[in-house]
Every structure is written in structure tokens, then in C-alpha cells.
Enzyme design. Structure first.
Site, mmCIF file in Angstrom:
data_model
loop_
_atom_site.group_PDB
_atom_site.id
_atom_site.type_symbol
_atom_site.label_atom_id
_atom_site.label_comp_id
_atom_site.label_asym_id
_atom_site.label_seq_id
_atom_site.Cartn_x
_atom_site.Cartn_y
_atom_site.Cartn_z
ATOM 1 N N ASP A 65 0.551 -14.598 -45.110
ATOM 2 C CA ASP A 65 1.326 -13.500 -45.688
ATOM 3 C C ASP A 65 0.681 -12.988 -46.968
ATOM 4 O O ASP A 65 0.780 -13.627 -48.021
ATOM 5 C CB ASP A 65 2.757 -13.962 -45.959
ATOM 6 C CG ASP A 65 3.686 -12.809 -46.312
ATOM 7 O OD1 ASP A 65 3.226 -11.656 -46.312
ATOM 8 O OD2 ASP A 65 4.870 -13.062 -46.592
ATOM 9 N N ASP B 34 -1.175 -4.696 -45.810
ATOM 10 C CA ASP B 34 -0.395 -5.894 -45.493
ATOM 11 C C ASP B 34 -0.852 -6.490 -44.171
ATOM 12 O O ASP B 34 -0.904 -5.794 -43.151
ATOM 13 C CB ASP B 34 1.093 -5.539 -45.438
ATOM 14 C CG ASP B 34 1.965 -6.751 -45.161
ATOM 15 O OD1 ASP B 34 1.732 -7.797 -45.794
ATOM 16 O OD2 ASP B 34 2.870 -6.646 -44.325
#
Length: 435
Positions: A112, A317
Site C-alpha cells: 500500500d 497509487d
């Protein structure tokens, strides 16, 4: 200029040398600047899904994640003794295999880049969700050590509380999933190239973990810009990842510096990383414009900028599948593709916002797509923004609208080496076949 489907060829391929430099340790006990390489596993790897089905599953994860990413911008640190629960991204698309403790216990952590905390489930479990590997028992690990409330890592938490046995944390993830426990340090072992063992990494030892938001892994590996992330704790000035297509099993993460990465970074123009005072975790870059076909779209200059209240901007991301553009900008992109693709717009519910009826797999002309970042123009391969599904006869744009925050997703990143140079505060997109 236009491209053709279905012959989706990748025209620019740079072959990066094998990244197998041996890992060393500095005299101070930490890792030296040589890096190491880890394989990544897609959460749906090995499952019998079509590309469209993989995308549909990822879109469901991504919409919740987009909401959480937007909420994080508004999260502020609390200094009271009551734990205030921040809302964090959670689910992602890729897993890192590692082990924790002494003796080591295996687990798969969600990769992440949109959060910082490293955490896994720990005994004694008040509540723990089912996982397919043993749960870490701190009492049997000789390298486990709780962190005090005065620790810099405890102070770096967005929210924390002080108990008799040390620093406590709690995070919620927006879908009734949450993790709560104590902060500690442990030894992490990565089965990479080379294999490496790193002591004294700060992490969250989750004793109360609820919901199914993490059922694809047994914890989370934060790679954000904050002090709690693995990248920051290692002290490396660089890291990179290369993601294969959503159907591929060839993806990897490189932590640290390699001569081959340094050479590769000179072959493309980097774009500066931007700062958002309201959110230090995300990797913001400045999107100045978008070209579809031969037309630079008339998107206002302020559409993708970071606003005074911390909203807006664009982040890169790894855990969000599609690219989501601020709605006003997306509408112009959508309109341009409808004009540029000479096919009827489909009314079939595919989960994607814009699809065209294409019942036969034939060659058609499709518009090129260029993202104009500050100092760098990124020309995307066709397969990074259009998907053809023969079973439904659909050609779909792999993008969608958002409110405020824009996200450059991992489908658009596939088969690029995404190089983060944290010393120079830049990001580079290097064309590369990730296998």
C-alpha cells in the site's frame, strides 16, 4: 495519430538489467544503500477469471479505496488520551510475501503506497479474522519488543493512546474493517533477491481486527512517505515497482538503489513529487493536461491542483486499479473518446463507466492518450487504457470520475517501472516489460 486494436503492441521497451546486488549491512546495524528485489502477487492470481471479471472485482475494491483516500486528506492527528479512529485505504491489489519474528512466521501483506503503518494480526486475539498462516505470538518471538509512548514511532501515529504496557493504535478502513493493538518492533525477513533479514522494524501488533476488508492478506505493508512506512524506516532514498498486466503474475518491488535503476532513471524525464501540507503520506504529482488523439483537451488549469483545504490534486497509487479523474476533467476525456472511437456507446452494465459495442474482434482506429505531467509527457500504451472483452463484445475505457482527489491507478501503470527518487523528490515512468 491513432493506434489499432486488438494488436496491442508495446512500442517502447527498455530492458533493465537484473537486479540481484547482494544485500549488506552498515556498521550502525541498518541496511546499507544496496537494494533488494521482491516478487509481488496479485490478490486474484491463479483464479479463473476473465480480464473483465478481474477488473470488475478490482473496481469494487477501488471505489471503497477511493473514498478512503479522499477521507484521509481530512484526517488530523489527535493528542488526547482517547483513540480517535482515522479512516485509511485498506484493500489493495498486490501482496508482499514475508515473515515476521524469531522464529519467523510467514504472512502476506497488502502492498500500500497510500498508507504508512505496517501491521499484522497478533495473539492474544480479542478478535481476529481467519488467515491461512499462523498468527504471530509475541510471547514466543525473541525479537519482539513493545514501543513506549515516547517513541518517535508512537508520536508519528495519526492517532494513539498511552496504556500501562505502551503505545496503542486503532485504525478503521471505512467498510467496518478495523485493526487495534500495540506498537512494537520486530524482525522482518523478505524472501527476495537476495533474501534479507531486517531487525527493529516498528509495526502494529493487531489484537482486535474486525471485518473482511483484509481477507486477501494477513496484514498491511505501508510504503507511503510518512515516518512509519517501510521505505522511511529502511532509510533508502529510492524504491520502485513494476506491475504486470492484471492477468499477469509478473510484478515486483525494488527497495533501495541499484546501478541499473540509476541508469534507467536517466533515460526518461522525471516529474517532481508535490507536497500537500494536509497529507504527508501520498505521492502527489502535478497533472497539467491530457491529450486524446491529436487534441489537447481544454481542461482548466486548476482542475487537478491541490486546493488550500488539502483537497484535490493527483496521487499515484499502487492499490487503486483504475485511474479516477476529477469529474469535470473526466467528462472531457469521456467526450473525446466517444468522438474518437467510431462505435456505438453500449448500455450494458459492465462496471466500467464507458464501453462501446464491438461484437467482432476487428482492427479499429482508437485515439492515443497522453498525460502531461510537470516536466514529463507520459504516452500510454493502448492496453493501459482500453480493454476488449470478446465474450460481451465490449471495448471499455479503464477510467472513471471522482470528486476532488484524482488517482493514477495501477492499470495505467502496468509495464512501467515506477521509480520513486525520494532524495530528488521525483517520480519516473520507465517503459518496461515487467516479466
Amino acid at each position: 495519430m491513432a493506434s489499432k486494436l486488438p494488436s496491442l503492441t508495446f512500442l517502447l521497451v527498455l530492458v533493465v538489467a537484473a537486479l540481484y546486488t547482494p544485500q549488506t549491512f552498515s556498521s550502525k546495524g541498518g541496511p546499507a544503500q544496496e537494494g533488494f528485489r521482491l516478487g509481488l502477487k496479485h490478490v486474484d492470481e491463479g483464479r479463473n477469471f476473465t480480464k473483465l471479471e478481474l477488473l470488475q472485482r478490482a473496481i469494487k475494491r477501488g471505489k471503497l479505496r477511493l473514498e478512503r483516500l479522499s477521507t484521509m486528506v481530512k484526517t488530523t492527528k489527535t493528542t488526547t488520551d482517547v483513540i480517535q479512529t482515522p479512516v485509511l485505504p485498506g484493500e489493495g491489489d498486490f501482496l508482499i510475501h514475508l515473515s515476521i519474528g524469531t522464529p519467523p512466521v510467514n504472512f502476506d501483506a497488502i502492498m500500500d503506497t497510500g498508507s504508512d503503518l505496517i501491521w499484522t494480526q497478533c495473539k492474544p486475539c480479542i478478535n481476529c479474522y481467519k488467515q491461512n498462516t499462523p498468527i504471530l505470538d509475541p510471547n514466543t518471538s525473541s525479537s519482539f519488543s513493545k514501543l513506549s509512548c515516547s517513541s518517535k514511532f508512537c508520536e508519528a501515529l495519526s492517532a494513539s493512546a498511552c496504556a500501562d504496557d505502551g503505545c496503542e493504535y486503532q485504525y478503521a478502513y471505512g467498510d467496518s474493517s478495523s485493526t487495534q493493538g500495540v506498537m512494537a518492533t520486530e524482525t522482518l525477513t523478505f524472501e527476495g533477491k537476495p533474501k534479507i533479514t531486517i531487525p527493529n522494524i516498528a509495526f502494529g501488533c493487531g489484537e482486535d481486527n474486525e471485518g473482511d476488508g483484509f481477507k486477501q492478506g494477513q496484514g498491511l505493508m505501508g510504503l507511503g512517505r510518512g515516518p512509519l512506512s517501510l521505505v522511511s524506516q529502511l532509510g533508502y532514498g529510492k524504491f520502485a515497482y513494476c506491475l504486470g498486466s492484471i492477468e499477469s503474475s509478473s510484478s515486483n518491488l525494488v527497495l533501495g538503489s541499484f546501478p541499473s535503476l540509476d541508469k534507467t532513471s536517466d533515460s526518461v524525464l522525471p516529474t517532481p513529487l508535490s507536497q500537500n501540507p494536509s497529507q504527508q503520506t501520498f505521492y502527489y504529482i502535478s497533472l497539467e493536461g491530457i491529450t486524446v488523439g491529436d487534441t489537447l483537451l481544454s481542461i482548466p488549469n486548476t482542475t487537478f491542483t491541490i486546493k488550500e483545504d488539502g483537497s484535490g490534486g493527483m496521487i499515484v497509487d499502487s492499490g487503486t486499479t483504475l485511474t479516477y479523474l476529477e469529474e469535470n476533467g473526466y467528462k472531457l476525456v469521456r467526450k473525446a473518446f466517444i468522438s474518437g472511437i467510431k462505435l456505438p456507446v453500449s448500455d450494458i452494465d459492465s462496471g466500467l463507466d464507458l464501453c462501446f459495442d464491438m461484437p467482432n474482434e476487428t482492427d479499429i482506429e482508437v485515439p492515443k492518450l497522453i498525460f502531461h505531467f510537470t516536466g514529463s509527457d507520459l504516452i500510454l500504451p493502448v492496453e493501459n487504457y482500453l480493454m476488449y472483452d470478446s465474450s460481451m463484445g465490449l471495448l471499455c475505457l479503464m477510467m472513471g470520475p471522482s470528486t476532488g482527489l484524482s488517482v493514477f491507478g495501477n492499470v495505467q501503470q502496468q509495464n512501467f517501472l515506477i521509480l520513486h527518487d525520494l532524495e530528488k523528490e521525483t517520480m519516473s515512468f520507465v517503459p518496461q516489460q515487467c516479466d
